[in-house]
Write an enzyme that holds these catalytic residues in place. Structure first.
Site, PDB file in Angstrom:
ATOM      1  CD  GLU A  27      -1.695   4.478   3.508  1.00 32.65           C
ATOM      2  OE1 GLU A  27      -2.812   4.928   3.787  1.00 32.65           O
ATOM      3  OE2 GLU A  27      -1.524   3.588   2.644  1.00 32.65           O
TER       4      GLU A  27
ATOM      5  CB  CYS B 272      -1.677   1.739   5.961  1.00 34.09           C
ATOM      6  SG  CYS B 272      -1.394   0.777   4.453  1.00 34.09           S
TER       7      CYS B 272
ATOM      8  CB  CYS C  38      -6.259  -0.269   5.221  1.00 29.91           C
ATOM      9  SG  CYS C  38      -4.554  -0.873   5.167  1.00 29.91           S
TER      10      CYS C  38
ATOM     11  CG  HIS D 243      -1.949  -1.039   1.222  1.00 29.88           C
ATOM     12  ND1 HIS D 243      -3.017  -1.010   2.090  1.00 29.88           N
ATOM     13  CD2 HIS D 243      -2.119  -2.143   0.443  1.00 29.88           C
ATOM     14  CE1 HIS D 243      -3.801  -2.058   1.864  1.00 29.88           C
ATOM     15  NE2 HIS D 243      -3.269  -2.758   0.872  1.00 29.88           N
TER      16      HIS D 243
END
Length: 152
Positions: free
Chosen positions: A61, A92, A89, A59
């Site tokens: 992040e 993250c 999420c 992801h």
């Protein structure tokens, strides 16, 4: 205390939104993150690469945190702020907390199909450090961008 003029928040969010198009053009999810120091200088940006990397943890992040920690030679990012076009999420947000990031700015709300569905505010309740979270910066624009990208 966490204070930033609206013009700076929106500028950083627009950077994240502009760069999210890179993720989409690579067939990844339309998420981008900006990490700035506490003087609002951008020090790292990255986007979601989970599809191209065949890595469900890639992801935006996570990618940015990994790169910045390696670049700085530290695991402590307490002097930085994370800005993303959508709420992080749980994976993250937890990773950011583990690096001691305490300042967060988000655009769109967490997607309703997120699994598990846990908001950043829910996660913040369990953090040992105080977190300063602002959500909804350019929310409608961020949501439209994400929605439009999902339709493609």
């Amino acid at each position: 205390m966490f204070a930033m003029e609206t013009i700076f928040k929106e500028s950083l969010m627009r950077t994240a939104m502009d760069e999210a198009q890179n993720a989409v053009s690579e067939w990844n999810s339309p998420f981008w993150v900006v990490i700035a120091d506490l003087k609002w200088n951008i020090v790292m940006t990255d986007h979601n690469t989970s599809y191209t990397e065949k890595d469900p943890t890639a992801h935006a992040e996570i990618n940015a945190i990994r790169k910045l920690c390696k670049q700085l030679g530290t695991r402590d990012l307490k002097e930085y702020c994370l800005i993303s076009n959508a709420e992080s999420c749980p994976m993250c947000m937890t990773a950011a907390i583990k690096t001691n990031i305490q300042y967060f700015i988000f655009g769109a709300s967490i997607e309703s199909d997120s699994n598990p569905y846990i908001t950043v505010q829910d996660i913040a309740k369990y953090s040992k450090n105080p977190l300063y979270i602002e959500t909804g910066v350019l929310k409608e624009e961020c949501e439209k961008q994400i929605s439009d990208a999902r339709k493609k």
